[in-house]
Design an enzyme around this catalytic site. Structure first.
Site: not given
Length: 460
Positions: A276, A318-319, A321, A358, A362, A389-390, A419
């Protein structure tokens, strides 16, 4: 007046007050080495990565296009292996996984975390050693657990009482005794977005430390001779740059190790502190120093265990990103440029939330530049948007581009290696882009782009 409709204001998706727009950078052509791949530079005005001009990449492979700097990614793998020497480094495959990434991991001596049977299949397809694989997931199916058992994965991280019983039954059925770890929710506040914070009690992952669920999971596993409990696991969230949360989690897990010894006379040999760790996406972002992080985590666990007379467990991190994020960029071609007078200019490109969800998901922030040429034009407050179309189809919410931007120019968005391809989708039936690796002036496709035929395949 209707309770459900009201007059619209003049601005959309505001994040900053109108009187405080983001400041224009002093140099629109600058490539910040903290944000862009390590081999990035400008050559005759054009962005080059891995010695390859982005104009050549667009010509040869089309756009949108994911570009991965192989030298950058491999160097970050080595950075982790060096900083955590004597510990285990497992790459979090969910960040971005393909056969070629797995080959790089094998070359550089790292392990791998997978969260589904599909991710496991990618690793096994190129002969990655199963003993260096850890299986994660909050709702592993019986089929996924069977496959993990048959493959002989090194560890399975159990996430619930149901899974303990399910895995115990399957292990006996297959004549296996898998090594398992318990995912513990440590109650640490990770200063990140709600959707990527994973250590508070009120969420789907893990077993609560404060409520006693983790301790009960220990009891249940130790009562099953077909399971070998070897350690504890914690993951507090994603895109975290404040290392204090990891230190608190490490201390709480080490304390639980002490409690397990006191209650059961069992000394667990392993401690997995998850990943993380954050990266820099925009100017001013700071990523944690990997060596300082490694030294700090080892110091905390060592002190707690020595104070309680316990041997220091083998650490795993656990890298994900921080290995692939900065090494990846996305290339787009500019299509429509629409000025909304007094507000900003909307710059539409040939991708969007299908290749990078992404920002919509968020509120992720990104840096982007005009990549196909340099420009001395005045800065233009811009919003980089896709073709879906958003209204929420936004890639970069507010930043500056040169005022002489024109259709056909190439835009590069930095730090999209993690991601983006993993979360890519086919909204509006857009094919997912190809992924190319660049190194030494050469580009090669490592994931083929989809075609319309691919999208139609399987339909009756």
């Amino acid at each position: 007046m209707s309770r459900f409709a009201h007059p619209a204001g003049d601005r959309h998706a505001e994040m900053l007050p109108h009187e405080r727009p983001p400041l224009a950078p002093a140099d629109l052509n600058r490539i910040n080495p903290a944000i862009w791949p390590r081999t990035s530079t400008r050559t005759d005005g054009s962005l080059t990565v891995g010695g390859v001009d982005v104009r050549d990449l667009a010509r040869d492979h089309g756009t949108p296009l994911y570009v991965v700097d192989e030298d950058d990614v491999r160097s970050r793998m080595r950075d982790y292996a060096t900083a955590f020497a004597g510990s285990e480094v497992h790459y979090a495959g969910k960040a971005f996984l393909c056969k070629e990434i797995v080959r790089w991991l094998q070359d550089e001596g790292l392990g791998l975390d997978v969260a589904s049977s599909g991710e496991l299949a990618v690793a096994l397809s190129v002969g990655f050693p199963p003993e260096r694989i850890t299986m994660h997931g909050n709702n592993k199916s019986a089929a996924e657990l069977r496959r993990a058992l048959e493959a002989g994965v090194g560890h399975i991280v159990v996430d619930s009482y149901d899974e303990i019983a399910r895995l115990g039954y399957l292990a006996e059925e297959h004549g296996k005794r898998p090594k398992v770890m318990i995912r513990v929710t440590t109650g640490v506040e990770a200063h990140t977005h709600e959707f990527i914070a994973t250590a508070h009690d009120d969420q789907k992952f893990g077993l609560s430390l404060s409520a006693g669920a983790a301790a009960e999971a220990v009891r249940r596993i130790l009562a099953l001779p077909q399971l070998e409990l070897v350690g504890l696991h914690s993951h507090i969230g994603s895109q975290i740059v404040d290392t204090a949360g990891f230190e608190v989690a490490a201390r709480r897990l080490a304390t639980l190790l002490v409690q397990i010894k006191q209650e059961h006379g069992v000394v667990l040999p392993e401690l997995d502190l998850g990943g993380g760790y954050g990266i820099a996406y925009v100017e001013g972002d700071e990523a944690p120093d990997i060596k300082e992080l490694a030294d700090g985590l080892r110091e905390i666990v060592t002190k707690v265990c020595q104070d309680e007379g316990l041997p220091v467990p083998r650490l795993t991190v656990e890298p994900g990103r921080t290995i692939v994020g900065t090494g990846g960029i996305t290339l787009y071609e500019v299509g429509t440029i629409k000025d909304v007078e007094g507000l900003r200019t909307y710059v539409s490109v040939d991708g969007g939330m299908s290749d990078n969800v992404r920002t919509a998901l968020y509120g992720a922030e990104y840096t982007a530049v005009l990549a196909s040429r340099a420009s001395d034009a005045a800065p233009m407050l811009s919003r980089l948007v896709g073709k879906h179309c958003e209204s929420g189809d936004i890639i970069v919410r507010d930043f500056h581009l040169p005022a002489d931007l024109a259709p056909g120019d190439l835009i590069a968005v930095a730090a999209t290696g993690a991601y983006c391809r993993s979360l890519a989708n086919n909204y509006n039936y857009l094919p997912r882009p190809a992924v190319v690796a660049v190194s030494g002036g050469v580009s090669r496709v490592i994931v083929q782009g989809e075609t319309e035929d691919d999208l139609l395949r399987g339909q009756l």
